[in-house]
Write a protein that holds these residues in place. Structure first.
Motif, short mmCIF file in Angstrom:
data_model
loop_
_atom_site.label_atom_id
_atom_site.label_comp_id
_atom_site.label_asym_id
_atom_site.label_seq_id
_atom_site.Cartn_x
_atom_site.Cartn_y
_atom_site.Cartn_z
N UNK A 142 66.84 41.31 -20.12
CA UNK A 142 68.09 40.97 -19.52
C UNK A 142 68.03 39.63 -19.38
N UNK A 143 69.00 39.06 -20.31
CA UNK A 143 69.04 37.50 -20.40
C UNK A 143 70.33 36.84 -20.09
N UNK A 144 70.37 36.11 -19.34
CA UNK A 144 71.78 35.44 -18.66
C UNK A 144 72.61 36.39 -18.14
N UNK B 234 77.84 34.82 -18.71
CA UNK B 234 78.21 36.19 -18.52
C UNK B 234 79.43 36.30 -17.70
N UNK B 235 79.67 35.29 -16.66
CA UNK B 235 80.89 35.34 -15.83
C UNK B 235 82.11 34.56 -16.10
N UNK B 236 82.16 34.41 -17.47
CA UNK B 236 83.34 33.66 -18.00
C UNK B 236 84.45 34.47 -18.18
N UNK B 237 85.72 34.04 -18.32
CA UNK B 237 86.90 34.54 -18.60
C UNK B 237 86.96 35.24 -19.95
N UNK B 238 85.98 34.78 -20.85
CA UNK B 238 86.11 35.49 -22.36
C UNK B 238 86.15 36.89 -22.55
N UNK B 239 86.57 37.40 -23.39
CA UNK B 239 86.50 38.65 -23.43
C UNK B 239 85.38 39.33 -24.00
N UNK C 203 67.80 34.78 -15.39
CA UNK C 203 69.28 34.71 -14.76
C UNK C 203 70.13 33.81 -15.28
N UNK C 204 71.34 34.30 -14.76
CA UNK C 204 72.44 33.24 -15.24
C UNK C 204 72.51 32.06 -14.63
N UNK C 205 72.88 30.99 -15.22
CA UNK C 205 72.76 29.66 -14.62
C UNK C 205 73.96 29.17 -13.45
#
Length: 765
Positions: free
Chosen positions: A474-476, A404-409, A506-508
């Motif tokens: 709520x996934x990742x 979820x927190x990557x820079x991809x749009x 939760x996110x990894x």
């Protein structure tokens, strides 16, 4: 001589096969190799089947001659079938063979020459020969058949109208022999709805002996009433059946128990009135008259005339099960199918652009492709399309790196979508909300959000704007602002009175060097709660949790300060507080990481309060440091009735113990369960079922599992069954022979263990 032509031909073929086999015998079983035998040595003359006494005398007279030459004759196997009584050979052997194969046995010996003519079952199936040749073979066979009564008469071939008289004679032959089961499996070269079907003779409707007719591609048009007094089972396939025919069949069949109509047509209504009928099967029948065949029908190989007459509403429903691309392809079938796909209630797109559609309402709309900011206009257009067509189930599932927190749009949800009141299910992946979104989902019951960054205000607005929401996943996800100092100490509140199912995964990736965030869950009607994935620096608080019936704890909270005792103190305190809130929950599923935190509590002599749980699932690959945690749960579950050990968990993250903890608290796993002197209330009063899922004979945790199983069998007084499911069975695969043998060995070892309960059984699946 023409009557016996086909039979003599089959005899000749069989003789040639036997001669070829005899020439190739070169085995100790058969003695020395036999020389080729001339065909003249075989008797081709037909003996009279009524002169059996003369045959027996002739056989007895030849006994002395055979005895003289026995020393010089080759060694052959003993023929045990020929010595059987005539009735056994006929009834129990030849009757089970197809008629062609039964005729081939006539070349075996004089005694077998005419045995086939007395079999009680005749079965003819057209293979590669033409219908005319096949009819001639059936005629020749029936002329030689002499059985006074038939149990079964079956013909299966491609029917031609020119063969009607010959088929009438076959049916007359069957009814004359008082046949029980009559099967006419006819077919047409052109269509199952062809008008040239076989019309049953009128005398068949007055037959009192047929009990199981099976009719295909037949015209059933009785004149007057039917008299099928022995009829018990009737199957009609690919035939025209009107309401009057069904009424006559039911009236004239007082013992009818089974009625099957398959691919029938020409009826608008069925009134089934019968006191004896027990089972009714109606499959793929067309309501209404038979569709007309076009002039160019004979040139067409494939037709849709079994589907096209259906109402448009049914066709729309059928097309909704197809991918949209395949549904569009049906428009080339005919003019009537040109725009049928535009009314389908489901649309699914995979890397496709928008298209035009005429339907008023959609049930499902799915978009799945790799999103980029240049597609925002297209996606907004599709979202507007779903709103106009009142879509109920919407899937905006874009794919990417699954973080979820990557820079991809990510796609920014349009305001029109956030106020859609017709949505009932919404699934979002790689989508983002506005900072303070206005949500109005009055009909939404299921919401799934994957790979997204969420804030406290976003979650609050979603819950407030979804008064009918019953399931939230709520996934990742990450809590936006976790990496900021401003977010430290803030609470994320999940408050809903309608929510019944909540899943948090939760996110990894994890934040660094910042404080904890508290996730408070307040749902008075919540039935199912699952907390899994990576939950770094997140603390959970439960309020109004009394309605819970099932909980899954599969999360992990790793940190970078493994050597500090303060981190373990926080872990065990958080998990302990969470378990104290779940004492009343009937079913608990717990994973490896949580089990190992319980191991810390067990080593620190923390006595868990007694819980009311009746089912416990250990979702873990067994390890040495899981054992104290398992013992802690068993001791705190006095009412436990079912224990499941899942050896193939979805999550299997382990707690990294510091080296000093391992040195100070090390123990011998082989003696661990033997050293347990405390009382386990569930073993003495309630535990009845133990299941092991995903078992492998050479798995890493086998040595830990065997000790646990031995302990349970020895101390469970009311235990009823131990069920072992292999790993292949758990994954819906067929186990290999080697795996099955190894599992049997381990099962035998389990069976040798001492059992406290006299009713305990070990089941291998």
């Amino acid at each position: 001589m023409c009557v016996c032509y086909n039979i003599r031909y089959w005899q000749t073929v069989a003789v040639e096969k036997i001669m070829e086999e005899e020439e190739s015998y070169d085995s100790p079983i058969y003695g020395e190799r036999r020389s080729p035998t001339s065909r003249d040595n075989y008797d081709y003359e037909y003996s009279n089947p009524n002169n059996s006494e003369e045959d027996e005398d002739e056989e007895e007279s030849g006994n002395n001659h055979r005895t003289k030459h026995r020393k010089h004759a080759p060694l052959i196997l003993e023929d045990r079938i020929t010595t059987l009584p005539r009735s056994i050979i006929l009834i129990n052997i030849l009757s089970f063979l197809p008629t062609k194969d039964a005729i081939l046995t006539s070349v075996l010996s004089k005694r077998w020459a005419y045995l086939w003519t007395s079999v009680s079952s005749l079965s003819f199936t057209q293979s590669y020969e033409t219908a005319t040749v096949f009819a001639g073979e059936v005629d020749d066979t029936l002329l030689l058949h002499r059985a006074p009564k038939l149990a079964n008469f079956s013909v299966q071939f491609e029917y031609r109208s020119r063969l009607k008289r010959r088929l009438d004679l076959w049916v007359r032959f069957a009814t004359t022999t008082k046949v029980d089961k009559l099967s006419l499996h006819l077919s047409s070269h052109y269509s199952p709805l062809d008008a040239n079907g076989y019309r049953l003779p009128q005398y068949l409707y007055a037959n009192e002996f047929v009990s199981e007719p099976d009719l295909s591609f037949c015209k059933i048009k009785p004149i007057g009433l039917l008299h099928w007094t022995s009829l018990k089972r009737l199957c009609i396939r690919k035939s025209a059946v009107c309401e009057d025919v069904i009424r006559k069949v039911l009236m004239g069949s007082p013992r009818l128990e089974y009625l099957e109509l398959n691919d029938c047509y020409e009826f608008n209504r069925l009134d089934i009135v019968s006191e004896s009928l027990r089972k009714l099967v109606i499959d793929s029948c067309l309501v209404g008259p038979k569709p007309k065949r076009p002039k160019s029908f004979r040139k067409t190989k494939h037709t849709l005339y079994c589907i096209s007459p259906l109402p448009d509403s049914i066709l729309h429903h059928i097309l909704s099960f197809l991918p949209t691309e395949d549904a569009i392809k049906t428009s080339v079938l005919s003019k009537s199918w040109n725009r049928l796909w535009t009314f389908a209630s489901d649309l699914s797109f995979y890397n496709r652009r928008g298209i035009k559609r005429s339907g008023v309402k959609l049930d499902k709309f799915l978009i799945d492709f790799e999103y980029s900011s240049r597609y925002s206009y297209n996606v907004n257009k599709w979202v507007r399309f779903t709103t106009t067509h009142k879509v109920e189930n919407l899937y905006l599932e874009f794919y990417g790196t699954e973080k979820a927190n990557t820079s991809r749009p990510s796609y920014l949800l349009a305001r029109l979508l956030c106020t859609n009141s017709t949505l009932k299910l919404l699934s979002l992946r790689f989508c983002k909300f506005a900072t303070k979104p206005t949500i109005c989902w009055t009909s939404l019951t299921v919401l799934r959000i994957s790979c997204a960054s969420l804030t406290h205000d976003m979650i609050q607005n979603i819950l407030l704007g979804s008064p009918a929401l019953t399931e939230l996943r709520l996934y990742n996800f990450v809590l936006q602002g976790e990496n900021d100092f401003a977010f430290q100490g803030q609470n994320v509140v999940i408050n809903s009175t309608s929510l019944k199912k909540l899943e948090l995964d939760g996110e990894e990736d994890r934040a660094k060097n910042y404080g904890y965030a508290t996730v408070e869950i307040s749902a008075p009607n919540l039935l199912f709660l699952s907390i899994s994935g990576f939950m770094y620096k997140r603390k959970f608080q439960l309020t109004n949790e009394l309605s819970l019936v099932e909980t899954k704890l599969g999360f992990e909270c790793k940190s970078n300060d493994y050597g500090r005792n303060s981190s373990y103190l926080i872990y065990r305190n958080d998990l302990r507080e969470l378990l104290l809130k779940l004492l009343h929950v009937p079913k608990l599923t717990i994973s490896t990481w949580c089990l190992q935190v319980l191991t810390i509590l067990e080593v620190k002599t923390w006595l868990s309060p007694l819980a009311k749980r009746k089912s416990l699932v250990l979702d873990t690959k067994l390890d040495k440091w899981n054992l104290p945690g398992i013992a802690n749960l068993l001791q705190s579950s006095p009412y436990l009735e079912k224990l499941v050990i899942n050896l193939v968990p979805f999550y299997n993250s382990e707690l990294e113990f510091p080296q000093d903890f391992i040195i100070d608290n090390n123990f011998d796993h082989e003696e661990y369960w033997k050293s347990q002197n405390r009382e386990f209330g569930c073993l003495s009063r309630h535990l009845k079922t133990v299941e092991i899922v995903g078992f492998e004979a050479k798995c890493f945790g086998l040595k830990y599992l065997t000790g646990l199983v031995q302990f349970l069998l020895k101390h469970a007084r009311v235990h009823e069954k131990l069920v072992i499911y292999g790993k292949a069975v758990a994954s819906n695969q067929t186990p290999t022979l080697l795996e099955a043998c190894r599992l049997c060995e381990v099962t035998s070892m389990f069976l040798s263990y001492q059992r406290s309960s006299p009713n305990a059984v070990v089941i291998f699946s």
